[in-house]
Scaffold this active site. Structure first.
Site, PDB file in Angstrom:
ATOM      1  N   GLY A  10       0.830  -1.210   0.000  1.00  0.00           N
ATOM      2  CA  GLY A  10       0.000   0.000   0.000  1.00  0.00           C
ATOM      3  C   GLY A  10       0.861   1.255   0.000  1.00  0.00           C
ATOM      4  O   GLY A  10       1.848   1.326   0.722  1.00  0.00           O
ATOM      5  N   THR A  52       6.181  -6.329   2.100  1.00  0.00           N
ATOM      6  CA  THR A  52       7.383  -5.895   1.369  1.00  0.00           C
ATOM      7  C   THR A  52       8.635  -6.488   2.013  1.00  0.00           C
ATOM      8  O   THR A  52       9.531  -7.000   1.329  1.00  0.00           O
ATOM      9  CB  THR A  52       7.477  -4.350   1.411  1.00  0.00           C
ATOM     10  N   LYS A  69     -24.478  13.746  27.381  1.00  0.00           N
ATOM     11  CA  LYS A  69     -23.776  13.984  26.106  1.00  0.00           C
ATOM     12  C   LYS A  69     -24.801  13.965  24.986  1.00  0.00           C
ATOM     13  O   LYS A  69     -25.573  13.009  24.865  1.00  0.00           O
ATOM     14  CB  LYS A  69     -22.737  12.882  25.863  1.00  0.00           C
ATOM     15  N   ARG A 102      -5.570  -2.103   9.054  1.00  0.00           N
ATOM     16  CA  ARG A 102      -5.554  -3.571   8.901  1.00  0.00           C
ATOM     17  C   ARG A 102      -5.753  -4.235  10.264  1.00  0.00           C
ATOM     18  O   ARG A 102      -6.799  -4.055  10.855  1.00  0.00           O
ATOM     19  CB  ARG A 102      -4.247  -4.035   8.245  1.00  0.00           C
ATOM     20  N   ASP A 113       2.345  -0.621  12.041  1.00  0.00           N
ATOM     21  CA  ASP A 113       2.318  -1.940  12.690  1.00  0.00           C
ATOM     22  C   ASP A 113       3.676  -2.637  12.686  1.00  0.00           C
ATOM     23  O   ASP A 113       3.758  -3.820  13.029  1.00  0.00           O
ATOM     24  CB  ASP A 113       1.268  -2.828  12.004  1.00  0.00           C
ATOM     25  N   ASP A 154      -0.226   2.082   8.600  1.00  0.00           N
ATOM     26  CA  ASP A 154      -0.746   1.262   9.704  1.00  0.00           C
ATOM     27  C   ASP A 154       0.078   1.354  11.000  1.00  0.00           C
ATOM     28  O   ASP A 154      -0.427   1.048  12.075  1.00  0.00           O
ATOM     29  CB  ASP A 154      -0.819  -0.211   9.283  1.00  0.00           C
ATOM     30  N   MET A 206      -8.655   3.043   8.909  1.00  0.00           N
ATOM     31  CA  MET A 206      -7.848   1.913   8.434  1.00  0.00           C
ATOM     32  C   MET A 206      -6.872   1.430   9.502  1.00  0.00           C
ATOM     33  O   MET A 206      -6.888   1.897  10.633  1.00  0.00           O
ATOM     34  CB  MET A 206      -7.103   2.319   7.164  1.00  0.00           C
ATOM     35  N   ASP A 252       4.918  -4.833   6.003  1.00  0.00           N
ATOM     36  CA  ASP A 252       5.332  -6.199   6.358  1.00  0.00           C
ATOM     37  C   ASP A 252       5.454  -7.137   5.150  1.00  0.00           C
ATOM     38  O   ASP A 252       6.401  -7.922   5.067  1.00  0.00           O
ATOM     39  CB  ASP A 252       4.422  -6.790   7.447  1.00  0.00           C
ATOM     40  N   GLU A 280     -10.615  -0.793  11.579  1.00  0.00           N
ATOM     41  CA  GLU A 280     -11.170  -1.787  10.649  1.00  0.00           C
ATOM     42  C   GLU A 280     -10.905  -3.219  11.134  1.00  0.00           C
ATOM     43  O   GLU A 280     -11.683  -4.118  10.828  1.00  0.00           O
ATOM     44  CB  GLU A 280     -10.639  -1.579   9.229  1.00  0.00           C
ATOM     45  N   THR A 309       4.204   2.670   5.697  1.00  0.00           N
ATOM     46  CA  THR A 309       2.819   2.185   5.819  1.00  0.00           C
ATOM     47  C   THR A 309       2.054   3.084   6.770  1.00  0.00           C
ATOM     48  O   THR A 309       2.599   3.499   7.799  1.00  0.00           O
ATOM     49  CB  THR A 309       2.758   0.730   6.317  1.00  0.00           C
ATOM     50  N   ARG A 366       0.891  -5.143  -5.391  1.00  0.00           N
ATOM     51  CA  ARG A 366       0.984  -6.334  -4.538  1.00  0.00           C
ATOM     52  C   ARG A 366       1.202  -7.483  -5.517  1.00  0.00           C
ATOM     53  O   ARG A 366       0.416  -7.657  -6.443  1.00  0.00           O
ATOM     54  CB  ARG A 366      -0.291  -6.514  -3.730  1.00  0.00           C
TER      55      ARG A 366
HETATM   56  O1  F6P Z   1      -1.689  -1.357   4.744  1.00  0.00           O
HETATM   57  C1  F6P Z   1      -2.293  -0.151   4.409  1.00  0.00           C
HETATM   58  C2  F6P Z   1      -3.773  -0.340   4.192  1.00  0.00           C
HETATM   59  O2  F6P Z   1      -4.334   0.913   3.825  1.00  0.00           O
HETATM   60  C3  F6P Z   1      -4.547  -0.936   5.372  1.00  0.00           C
HETATM   61  O3  F6P Z   1      -4.787   0.002   6.382  1.00  0.00           O
HETATM   62  C4  F6P Z   1      -5.773  -1.461   4.691  1.00  0.00           C
HETATM   63  O4  F6P Z   1      -6.333  -2.536   5.429  1.00  0.00           O
HETATM   64  C5  F6P Z   1      -5.235  -1.940   3.362  1.00  0.00           C
HETATM   65  O5  F6P Z   1      -4.000  -1.251   3.146  1.00  0.00           O
HETATM   66  C6  F6P Z   1      -6.131  -1.685   2.186  1.00  0.00           C
HETATM   67  O6  F6P Z   1      -5.535  -2.260   1.080  1.00  0.00           O
HETATM   68  P1  F6P Z   1      -5.982  -1.971  -0.432  1.00  0.00           P
HETATM   69  O7  F6P Z   1      -5.575  -0.570  -0.767  1.00  0.00           O
HETATM   70  O8  F6P Z   1      -5.252  -2.993  -1.233  1.00  0.00           O
HETATM   71  O9  F6P Z   1      -7.465  -2.116  -0.453  1.00  0.00           O
END
Ligand code: F6P
Length: 326
Positions: A14, A108, A217, A175, A133, A131, A173, A106, A226, A129, A75
């Protein structure tokens, strides 16, 4: 140790804001050390197909502020095979590439590791990334921009939530990681969040929101990762609406907006520092590792740890988000 005369650089997986800034730093730092650079297009796909061109410092001018990646990304299923990796390595040899800088996440790095183990080519990785992560760096390139984008979106949704007395579930997002959700929740002043790193069930979330209603509230913002343990955000909204009648429940999925846009200052600086250090690391004999920044100190983490261990958010920040969401 073999002298490195030419490196190949590529982006894969990504895209993330700041990848271009990292590429610029790699090319210019290599030039500074009189190392030639080949740009490999479309990640491992382009490596297999030989989509490789020389890159000069001028070729990476006017890109520091641009999101996406001028090298493109992909990918690659073919690279998952031994034959695919052999083809890729043959292309690197044909182009006289002695070492690689891999910019990505990861997947990559898992590929880069196999290339190193099977063919011996030195590879150093840069964490690119949204993420966040990857183990071995406090922030990955793109994370800061992504959370700023998410926060901007939540600020806007807040206006509507307030105007209509609504409960918004906002999916971000990440992942399997809750970093984007956690940081967005704190910085946007959300009422609650649902992230993979904290065990929650529906009853807990409902009683948390009910508490907010009791405290008068008038609207609610819940940031949902996600990869959260409660399932799809639409399903979650439906279940909440069945049991909460004080608010109308709405869903917003921010989606790929988080991946694009001009990188923040923090991402440009991180990318520039790490890109430069990738060249220094290769010159110093490092391979099979990721360059990261921990406590403002450059750190090299072996690929197997960077992708094998989990980067976990600070539990104190999770606690803070909960306390401040009161
Ligand atoms: O790894 C980055 C990311 O944006 C994640 O947060 C998400 O789950 C995934 O890639 C989405 O992948 P794609 O762009 O292939 O739909």
């Amino acid at each position: 140790m073999q002298e490195i005369k030419r490196i190949g650089v590529f982006t894969s997986g990504g895209d993330a804001p700041g990848m271009n800034a990292a590429l610029r730093a790699v090319v210019r730092s290599a030039c500074h050390r009189e190392i030639k650079v080949s740009g490999i297009y479309r990640g491992y796909e382009g490596m297999i197909d030989g989509e490789i061109n020389d890159l000069s410092p001028r070729d990476v001018g006017n890109i520091i502020h641009r999101g996406g990646t001028i090298l493109k990304t992909a990918r690659s299923a073919r690279f998952m095979t031994v034959e695919g990796r052999k083809c890729a390595f043959d292309q690197l040899a044909k182009n006289r590439i002695d070492a690689l800088v891999a910019i990505g996440g990861d997947g990559t790095f898992a590929g880069a590791r196999l290339l190193y183990l099977e063919h011996g080519i030195p590879v150093v990785g840069l964490p690119g990334t949204i993420d966040n992560d990857l183990f071995g760096t406090d922030n990955s390139i793109g994370f800061d921009t992504a959370i700023n984008t998410a926060i901007g979106a939540v600020d806007k949704i807040r206006d509507t939530a307030d105007a209509h007395n609504r409960l918004f579930l906002i999916e971000v997002m990440g992942r399997h990681s809750g970093f984007i959700a956690l940081y967005t929740a704190i910085a946007s002043g959300a009422s609650a969040m649902v992230i993979p790193e904290r065990e929650v069930d529906l009853d807990w979330l409902i009683s948390d929101l009910q508490g907010a209603i009791n405290r008068k509230k008038l609207f609610g913002l819940v940031i949902v990762a996600e990869g959260n343990p409660l399932g799809s955000v639409e399903e979650l909204a439906r279940k909440l609406q069945e049991r909460i009648h004080e608010y109308e429940v709405k869903v917003t999925v921010i989606g790929h907006i988080q991946r694009g846009g001009s990188p923040s200052a923090a991402d440009r600086i991180l990318a520039s520092r790490l890109g430069h250090e990738a060249i220094e690391a290769l010159r110093g004999g490092s391979r099979d590792c990721m360059v990261g920044l921990l406590n403002d100190t450059i750190t090299l983490t072996p690929f197997d740890q960077a992708i094998g261990k989990r980067n976990l958010p600070d539990p104190e920040l999770i606690e803070l988000a909960t306390i401040l969401g009161l």
